[in-house]
Design an enzyme around this catalytic site. Sequence first.
Site, PDB file in Angstrom:
ATOM      1  N   HIS A  67       0.511  -1.151  -0.139  1.00  0.00           N
ATOM      2  CA  HIS A  67       0.176  -0.003  -0.408  1.00  0.00           C
ATOM      3  C   HIS A  67       0.985   1.278   0.115  1.00  0.00           C
ATOM      4  O   HIS A  67       1.081   2.027   0.933  1.00  0.00           O
ATOM      5  CB  HIS A  67      -0.641  -0.019   1.311  1.00  0.00           C
ATOM      6  CG  HIS A  67      -1.975   1.309   1.434  1.00  0.00           C
ATOM      7  ND1 HIS A  67      -3.094   0.954   1.795  1.00  0.00           N
ATOM      8  CD2 HIS A  67      -2.047   2.145   0.531  1.00  0.00           C
ATOM      9  CE1 HIS A  67      -3.650   1.490   1.389  1.00  0.00           C
ATOM     10  NE2 HIS A  67      -3.144   2.610   1.105  1.00  0.00           N
ATOM     11  N   ARG A  71       1.955   9.270  -6.316  1.00  0.00           N
ATOM     12  CA  ARG A  71       1.512  10.006  -7.068  1.00  0.00           C
ATOM     13  C   ARG A  71       1.871  10.348  -8.224  1.00  0.00           C
ATOM     14  O   ARG A  71       1.580  11.326  -9.456  1.00  0.00           O
ATOM     15  CB  ARG A  71       2.504  11.459  -6.259  1.00  0.00           C
ATOM     16  CG  ARG A  71       1.363  11.423  -5.177  1.00  0.00           C
ATOM     17  CD  ARG A  71       0.022  11.102  -3.966  1.00  0.00           C
ATOM     18  NE  ARG A  71       0.542  11.383  -2.992  1.00  0.00           N
ATOM     19  CZ  ARG A  71      -0.685  10.498  -2.410  1.00  0.00           C
ATOM     20  NH1 ARG A  71      -2.136  10.461  -2.857  1.00  0.00           N
ATOM     21  NH2 ARG A  71      -1.368  11.546  -0.878  1.00  0.00           N
ATOM     22  N   ASN A 101      -4.633   6.329  -7.034  1.00  0.00           N
ATOM     23  CA  ASN A 101      -6.031   7.130  -7.146  1.00  0.00           C
ATOM     24  C   ASN A 101      -4.597   8.516  -7.532  1.00  0.00           C
ATOM     25  O   ASN A 101      -4.330   9.457  -6.803  1.00  0.00           O
ATOM     26  CB  ASN A 101      -6.422   7.762  -5.604  1.00  0.00           C
ATOM     27  CG  ASN A 101      -5.126   7.462  -5.100  1.00  0.00           C
ATOM     28  OD1 ASN A 101      -4.183   7.138  -4.796  1.00  0.00           O
ATOM     29  ND2 ASN A 101      -5.223   8.089  -3.441  1.00  0.00           N
ATOM     30  N   ASP A 311       0.716   2.410   3.836  1.00  0.00           N
ATOM     31  CA  ASP A 311       0.053   3.595   2.990  1.00  0.00           C
ATOM     32  C   ASP A 311       0.982   5.079   3.255  1.00  0.00           C
ATOM     33  O   ASP A 311      -0.125   6.192   3.389  1.00  0.00           O
ATOM     34  CB  ASP A 311      -1.006   3.897   3.979  1.00  0.00           C
ATOM     35  CG  ASP A 311      -2.313   4.907   2.981  1.00  0.00           C
ATOM     36  OD1 ASP A 311      -2.713   4.818   2.319  1.00  0.00           O
ATOM     37  OD2 ASP A 311      -3.358   5.209   4.357  1.00  0.00           O
TER      38      ASP A 311
HETATM   39 ZN   LIG Z   1      -6.905   3.849   2.173  1.00  0.00          ZN
END
Ligand SMILES: [Zn+2]
Lengths: 429, 312
Positions: A67, A71, A101, A311
Amino acid sequence: MKISSQPEKVLFQNGEILDPVKKTIKPGGVLVIDGKIADTGRIETPDDAKVFDCKNLVITHGFCDLHVHFREPGREDKETLQTGSRAAMAGGFTRVCAMPNTNPPLDSPEAVSFIQEKSGSCPVHIHPIGAVSKGQKGKELTEMGLMKDMGAVAFSDDGLPIQDGSVMRRALEYATMLDVPIINHAEDECLRADGVMNESVVSNHLGLPGNPAVAESTMVHRDLELSELTGAKLHVPHVSTVDAIDYINGMKSKNSKVTAEVTPHHLYFNHEALSFFNTHLKVAPPIRSENDRQSLIAAVKDGTIDCIATDHAPHTIQDKETTFDLAAFGMIGLESCFGVVKKVLVDDASLDLISLISMMTVKPRNIMGFDSDLFKKGVAAELVVFDPNESWTFHRRNVYSRSINSPFYGKDLSGRVKCTISKGQWTHN
Amino acid sequence: MLQQKHLLGLEGYPQEDIQAIIDTAFNFREVLDRPIKKVPSLQGITIVNLFFENSTRTRISFELAQKRLSADTVNFSASSSSLKKGESFKDTVQNIEAMKIDAVVMRHPAPGAPRHLTEFIDAVVINAGDGTHEHPTQAILDMMTLYEKFGKIKGLKIGIIGDISHSRVALSNIYGLISMGAEVILCGPAHLIPPYITDLGVKINYNLDEVLEWADALNVLRVQNERMGVGLIPSTREYRALFGITEERLEKHAKEIVIMHPGPMNRGVEIDSAVADSDQAIILDQVLNGVASRMAILYLLLGGKYEDKDIK
Ligand SMILES: [Zn+2]
């Protein structure tokens, strides 16, 4: 820290070899020739080998992080595949999975192959995670089949929780055909509303809108039920609440396709640390209570949680140097990860070191179906050498990410990466 | 002098300093009753009133307090639209500080913004309301007004009525009143009282009549229009029926209860005109005490030399 090509023949000598597959720690060395494992165990030093003295150091598999947010494409001012790779190498990671994302999001085979091509020259292995839905809008499924062909290893709309239960169900059903995990950032957006920190007495004190624990736990519960219904692989990212832990634990006893991860920051901090509006601690899901934190540690120890994931979420200074309501969610985490989890789990909670290492190596690799027996002869070397006992203080200078949004500056950590070996490269001073 | 350089909130604020502010405020209150309502205490001191959100009442109260103390003041109103455009808060405030100012009085919609401001500038920062966090000067003027009415705060029974979740006035009042030894009961719609709030030492009672029976004074919060009819408050009449301070309701109770309101009032919603304009309401005293207590705060924070001849 510098990263350069490994010598043709390098011997990591006189260390402790921690094999997370066999669950053993034995004295010995690891010989790497042309970037591949040539031998392990008691090894005579060849005359022509460069020797890396591993006295009092542990040699093990390179860490694997399921995770990270690198970018690229879109926000190269925060991080790129190259700068993210440096951060990974600094933290002992040789393999990471990059969340989709980005801008544009990784929601097409073309976007996935862009990452594959660009990461080829990076010193760590970067696996793209594809978006579940087009534009991460939570409505129409992406071309998951074609994206898998291009190298997507899992699917997630991370950052944008899938609200519609029928979309989540269809995604899971579709994924069974491809045998890939679905990773849903579990959060009910209606219950979360405009919450920016854990709903608690601390959010009362600060006058900040709270994000209640049920926003996570009810969504985790839904996803678990759907994974059972569909038989799909479900990976629950960054679990933060005691109730979510209980639900995962319950489901695991009847469904082996469920896995879960926890972040170093949810293991290290509780929400009291936000008392002075520290925006570096603004993350999603939020830092929770001490009770939640203790339950996460217990869940690591009893196996409810399978792996550690950072993350790693880089943000610019101006994204964080603002009022709490406007500050971006997320923190970087690759460089500090090992020192944090070694301290919290091994030193403070007496988890054994082999179990911790397996949560950073074998277990995450197995979730994604990566080769996990990395001491086999002939395997491309992905190794980390660390000092399990070094106490050190985390500083800005330890950060190699393009962004510096870490809450760990000045924190005393335990256990430190000394050398990372990956894709024919290695780190040195 | 006060122990803290800034006034950011009343959470953890020293009790003796709250008392000192209130005592000083009573001295200034006398100044306000004089024909010439001005003292030279803060001559040469420059204060910026930095309002990122409209609040005419609070700004005028501060401005008046500054003028009565002979300070130089500048008003800066940043429209919320320029904030949304991403104009950096840091750039704005560093520009202002570069102009050599001594203090900033700030109203900002974000909780924590005044604390954030102290990271960028050396000037004294006074929080004039930060979103749903704190409004310490309001709580101090409320306590001063209670003091004026009852001669004490310790042991007083105070009901705070209304939307607690979204109220900076409520939070600062809770910190201040609990610290000064009052008892506090919160009364309002259950979903507008935050969970865990009892950890701050207050009690909750959803029955307004029971709270009326118990309390010495009520602090009636303004119902924000934007919460009305969007699912949070079902309707005006429902709110008035459950939580409105009406004449009929007060008549049911034998005692004379003191009514406060931070303003501006929604007459006919949280409070009826007949109550607001009655003798038991001390709402206009609050306004006057607002100027006096803000004078005291500015004076004590900005190191004005205490000269008896000025203010006595
Ligand atoms: Zn998340």
